[in-house]
Structure formats: C-alpha cells, structure tokens
Design an enzyme around this catalytic site. Sequence first.
Site, PDB file in Angstrom:
ATOM      1  N   LEU A  24       0.828  -1.208   0.000  1.00  0.00           N
ATOM      2  CA  LEU A  24       0.000   0.000   0.000  1.00  0.00           C
ATOM      3  C   LEU A  24       0.861   1.256   0.000  1.00  0.00           C
ATOM      4  CD1 LEU A  24      -2.606  -1.369   2.541  1.00  0.00           C
ATOM      5  CD2 LEU A  24      -2.942  -1.076   0.083  1.00  0.00           C
ATOM      6  N   SER A  25       2.187   1.074   0.051  1.00  0.00           N
ATOM      7  CA  SER A  25       3.083   2.233   0.080  1.00  0.00           C
ATOM      8  C   SER A  25       2.983   3.106  -1.175  1.00  0.00           C
ATOM      9  CB  SER A  25       4.532   1.774   0.289  1.00  0.00           C
ATOM     10  OG  SER A  25       4.654   1.219   1.570  1.00  0.00           O
ATOM     11  N   LYS A  74      14.786  -6.728   4.800  1.00  0.00           N
ATOM     12  CA  LYS A  74      14.999  -5.733   5.857  1.00  0.00           C
ATOM     13  C   LYS A  74      16.301  -5.913   6.652  1.00  0.00           C
ATOM     14  CE  LYS A  74      10.304  -4.194   6.825  1.00  0.00           C
ATOM     15  NZ  LYS A  74       9.339  -3.890   7.888  1.00  0.00           N
ATOM     16  N   ASP A 110       9.675   1.894  11.217  1.00  0.00           N
ATOM     17  CA  ASP A 110       8.610   1.049  11.785  1.00  0.00           C
ATOM     18  C   ASP A 110       8.409   1.375  13.265  1.00  0.00           C
ATOM     19  OD1 ASP A 110       7.981  -0.363   9.462  1.00  0.00           O
ATOM     20  OD2 ASP A 110       9.548  -1.854   9.806  1.00  0.00           O
ATOM     21  N   GLY A 133       4.703 -10.776  21.231  1.00  0.00           N
ATOM     22  CA  GLY A 133       5.375 -11.022  19.955  1.00  0.00           C
ATOM     23  C   GLY A 133       6.817 -10.574  20.002  1.00  0.00           C
TER      24      GLY A 133
END
Length: 281
Positions: A24-25, A74, A110, A133
């Site tokens: 969606l970037s 990443k 992020d 998480g």
Amino acid sequence: MQKTQINGKTQLACIIGDPVYHSLSPIMHNSAYQSLGLNWVYVAFRVKKENLQSAVMGIKSLGIRGVSVTIPHKVAVLSLLDSLDAVAEKIGAINTIVNQNGKLYGYNTDWEGAMLALKEKTRIQGKKVVLIGAGGAGRAIAFGLKKEGAEVTILNRTVEKAKNLAKEIDAKFGGLEDLEVIKESDIVVNATSVGMHPKHHECIVPKELLHSNLTVFDIVYTPKETELLKRAKEKGAKIVYGYKMLLYQAVRQFELFVGRSAPTAVMEEALLRALQDTKSS
Ligand code: ATR
C-alpha cells in the site's frame, strides 16, 4: 489535487521486496506527492533475494532518491549501505533507504510509526507495557518502547525469543501463559500476526484480562478492527488501529525522502480507501 506531468526532472522513489504487488506504500506516497504538486513518482519493484545487491547498486547508479524496504530484505540490506541510523543499528533491520548524493543511509521508521500511533492515545514514558510477539515487528516496537522510556514485559509463544529480546532492551519476559500481567498494565501491544484475515476470529488475549484503564494497540490491520480491538473496546479500553503504524511509518519515510512535512491526512485517506478496496476485491 494538482496534476504533475512525469518529465525529465521527475524524482523517483520506490519499494523493494518480494512479494510487493500488494504493498500500500505506492498509494500513500503518490497521493502525498500529488497533493503537494511534487514532481516525484513512487513505484514497486519486486526484487528477489539473489538480486538484492545489484538492486542496491541500481539505487545509486539510477539516482533513486528514496527506497522503502520490505520482506525479505529488511536485514540482508544492512551490509550494503554506507551508513546506519543508531536505532536501526540496534534493531538490526531497516525499512528505509535515503540516497544522499550517492551515499545510502538506512533508517527504521517502523518503530517510529508504532510510537506515533500509540502517542495519539497515550503517554508512553513510565507506562507498564505488555508487548506480545518477538518477531521482526515486535523487535522494532520493543526498541521504540525502550527509547520512549516504557517499562516493558515481552510475552511470546516461543519464550526463548522473548528472553533474548528482553535481555537486549532490559525488559521482563514470559510466555503466553503469563498474560495475567495485563491486569496490572497500562498498554498492550499485539505484535504477532494473530487475528489477521482470514483467521480474524483468533485472539491471544482473553477478554477478562482487558480493562478500561488500558490502551490496546494491534499491529494487524486487516480487518481494521480486529477481535482484540473489539474486545478492548467492549471493556472500555482505548484502542489504536494497526493501520496507524503503517501510515506513520510512511509519513516518516516521506519526510526523510522529500525533506518536508508530510500531508498526513491525505495519506491516511488514501490508505483507508485502499484497505477498503482490498476488502471488496
Ligand atoms: P513479523 O516480522 O511480522 O513480526 P515474524 O518475525 O514471523 O513476523 O514473527 C511473528 C510473531 O508472531 C512471532 O512473535 C510469533 O511467535 P513465535 O516466535 O513463537 O513464532 C508470533 N505468532 C505467529 N503466529 C502465532 C500464533 N498462532 N500464536 C502465537 N504467536 C504467534
């Protein structure tokens, strides 16, 4: 909205990842460029693992101004950059490359995105936070929480991973059998994929542990209102939608790429519209 014509002066930004078609970037960044009348374009490149090095060389040789980096690059991309932001270095992963006169600078927006999303609803400093998480997203958020001065407890299905991450940021840790700690906490963050479409009925946190003094943040953004956020709302807790992290990491990226403040409302509207379209297609 002003129309810009692609021409010889158009600046290029992009995302690299594999897969990348669902990203969606491009929608968020291009909406921002258009609303400000900037002569910039943002496109998606599917880059396979074995081609990462040549793709990064391409950023330099083609003069691509800014690059978003997503799965699976990443971590692997770190060693290919000229300089790394201090927090990104600690996290050991980046999602943003800025090309400044042929030198590539790596950042991680992020964690910033997550903190900006949370800060819309609560103070973070001094708060007791339960972070569920310890994967890639959990790691970025853990360092963000630490930087903001929170008192963090990391809970993870695989306790060993929670333990290792906790050691790095000086946090407490446990397994999913330790969720009771939520009763005495101020903030809960779900940084796992549990609750994501199509398994949207799943939720790690039992409703009876949630309470009205909590702020609950779920990084899952499909559906927009996850089972966890529904339960939190029913208990009178404040909620933070996962799409806000996606939005704010892009907002910070825009600012790093372009060097001016982002039209956040425009980007949010574009993102929400795209998420709605994804749902109906
Ligand atoms: P990401 O980069 O999105 O964080 P990841 O690195 O694969 O993805 O991490 C996924 C996280 O979700 C991990 O914390 C994982 O727990 P484990 O470390 O035990 O694998 C967690 N997770 C995924 N599915 C889960 C499930 N069904 N129940 C509990 N935790 C789950």
